[in-house]
Design a protein around this motif. Structure first.
Motif, mmCIF file in Angstrom:
data_model
loop_
_atom_site.group_PDB
_atom_site.id
_atom_site.type_symbol
_atom_site.label_atom_id
_atom_site.label_comp_id
_atom_site.label_asym_id
_atom_site.label_seq_id
_atom_site.Cartn_x
_atom_site.Cartn_y
_atom_site.Cartn_z
ATOM 1 N N VAL A 77 0.837 -1.217 0.000
ATOM 2 C CA VAL A 77 0.000 0.000 0.000
ATOM 3 C C VAL A 77 0.867 1.260 0.000
ATOM 4 C CG1 VAL A 77 -2.101 -1.016 0.999
ATOM 5 C CG2 VAL A 77 -0.417 -0.028 2.526
ATOM 6 N N GLU A 78 2.035 1.181 0.630
ATOM 7 C CA GLU A 78 2.910 2.361 0.620
ATOM 8 C C GLU A 78 3.515 2.575 -0.776
ATOM 9 O OE1 GLU A 78 2.997 4.606 2.888
ATOM 10 O OE2 GLU A 78 4.710 5.827 2.246
ATOM 11 N N PHE A 79 3.834 1.493 -1.482
ATOM 12 C CA PHE A 79 4.338 1.651 -2.856
ATOM 13 C C PHE A 79 3.261 2.294 -3.742
ATOM 14 C CE2 PHE A 79 7.631 -2.042 -2.523
ATOM 15 C CZ PHE A 79 8.557 -1.174 -1.957
ATOM 16 N N ILE A 80 2.020 1.832 -3.585
ATOM 17 C CA ILE A 80 0.933 2.422 -4.391
ATOM 18 C C ILE A 80 0.772 3.903 -4.041
ATOM 19 C CG2 ILE A 80 -1.581 2.446 -4.751
ATOM 20 C CD1 ILE A 80 -0.369 0.050 -6.130
ATOM 21 N N VAL A 123 3.705 -1.418 -10.073
ATOM 22 C CA VAL A 123 3.811 -2.847 -10.382
ATOM 23 C C VAL A 123 4.516 -3.596 -9.255
ATOM 24 C CG1 VAL A 123 4.762 -4.517 -12.003
ATOM 25 C CG2 VAL A 123 3.751 -2.401 -12.855
ATOM 26 N N LEU A 124 5.523 -2.948 -8.667
ATOM 27 C CA LEU A 124 6.253 -3.583 -7.565
ATOM 28 C C LEU A 124 5.310 -3.923 -6.406
ATOM 29 C CD1 LEU A 124 9.001 -4.517 -6.492
ATOM 30 C CD2 LEU A 124 9.431 -2.188 -5.689
ATOM 31 N N ALA A 125 4.320 -3.076 -6.189
ATOM 32 C CA ALA A 125 3.358 -3.347 -5.114
ATOM 33 C C ALA A 125 2.723 -4.726 -5.324
ATOM 34 C CB ALA A 125 2.271 -2.267 -5.097
ATOM 35 N N PHE A 126 2.356 -5.017 -6.558
ATOM 36 C CA PHE A 126 1.693 -6.302 -6.825
ATOM 37 C C PHE A 126 2.695 -7.460 -6.833
ATOM 38 C CE2 PHE A 126 -1.194 -3.003 -8.290
ATOM 39 C CZ PHE A 126 -2.277 -3.333 -7.488
#
Ligand code: GRG
Length: 293
Positions: A77-80, A123-126
């Motif tokens: 969630v922090e990456f998003i 994308v990294l979040a996923f």
């Protein structure tokens, strides 16, 4: 369950934890493409308040999930959120030169790098949610976590809220339209942070809905509070203060804060961290660290 730590120690401890997790999942700057990876680390590893990861931890832990099970969701969630800030600062969007007390990504690097850094963080979040150590979650939970986060990010959530704001830019906005924009643009990710914790803790549907009431009120209160704090610089029609005036906006924050806290009553002491975070987000902590945002 009774919490033996106090609010300050709890928040401090989880902030240290999430910093390590974010650090671990970000690509090293020694890896190509070096400029992109440097920009990704620059935008994430800074003075962000980490409200959304804190909510994932607080919701999950309150209902018995282990911190290890929550780490990757908190990181995602922090990456998003960080990707949304990077893109929001771009000249085509809000055109902001500063973010979190430093030059915004496109100012520190360049526009192309900022666009790509935002894309890669999203994308990294996923990837992080799909990572092998993203554990300890069964297949159904993983799918539910992915579904909740994707829905919160897309055109029915955060991006949709931003798009609606653009569409309504030249109209006479009603308070209902303003609320809708903020429920999507800011509220969706905040709600999904709480949902992710709830999914990982495997709580039942009724409890999830009750927690969602907390998160919905908190999300809107957070946005109005932000409008109050930004009032000197933001006079757009998307500000609650412009719509309601400062005193009504403050009352609305208090009202929503009380509603958020009331939604927690059925859960008793075990949800103390969710109380602490509501206070942290709305009250003095948020304001005291606000200078760097
Ligand atoms: C996908 C481009 C794009 C936009 C989506 C969420 C969003 C719309 C843009 C982000 C910018 C913004 C100012 C949103 C309003 C919500 C808000 C006050 C965000 C700042 O959140 P904090 O205070 O920030 O939690 P830190 O820096 O502490 O993480």
């Amino acid at each position: 369950m009774k919490w033996t730590v106090n609010a300050e120690d709890y928040i401090e401890n989880r902030l240290v934890r999430i910093t390590d997790v974010l650090e671990k999942h970000l690509p090293k700057i020694t890896l190509a493409p070096v400029r992109l990876h440097t920009a990704m680390r620059y935008t994430v590893l800074n003075a962000g308040k980490r409200l959304r990861p804190l909510l994932v931890y607080a919701a999950g832990e309150a209902f018995g999930a282990n911190l290890d099970q929550l780490d990757n969701a908190a990181c995602a969630v922090e990456f998003i959120h960080t990707y949304s800030l990077v893109h929001d600062d771009l000249p085509a969007m809000d055109n902001d030169d500063f973010r979190r007390g430093q030059a915004s990504c496109h100012k520190a690097f360049d526009e192309a790098t900022a666009i790509l850094a935002g894309d890669a963080l999203q994308v990294l979040a996923f990837e992080v949610l799909l990572a092998e150590d993203s554990l300890k979650l069964n297949a159904l939970q993983r799918l539910q976590v992915l579904a909740a986060l994707t829905r919160a990010c897309g055109s029915h959530g955060m991006v949709g809220g931003q798009a609606l704001e653009f569409e309504l830019l030249t109209t006479n906005l009603t308070i209902e339209q303003l609320e809708k924009i903020h429920h999507l643009k800011t509220g969706a990710l905040i709600r999904s942070s709480v949902q992710l914790g709830a999914i990982i803790a495997e709580i039942n549907q009724e409890q999830t809905m009750q927690l969602d009431r907390y998160a919905t009120c908190l999300g809107l209160a957070f946005q109005i509070q932000d409008d109050i704090l930004d009032h000197d610089t933001d006079k757009t029609s998307f500000s609650y203060v412009v719509h309601l005036g400062i005193s009504k906006a403050q009352n609305k924050v208090r009202e929503l804060y009380q509603q958020a806290i009331s939604a927690l009553i059925p859960f008793g002491d075990k949800v103390a961290p969710l109380h602490w975070l509501a206070k942290y987000i709305i009250e003095e902590k948020y304001q005291s660290v606000r200078g760097v945002s």
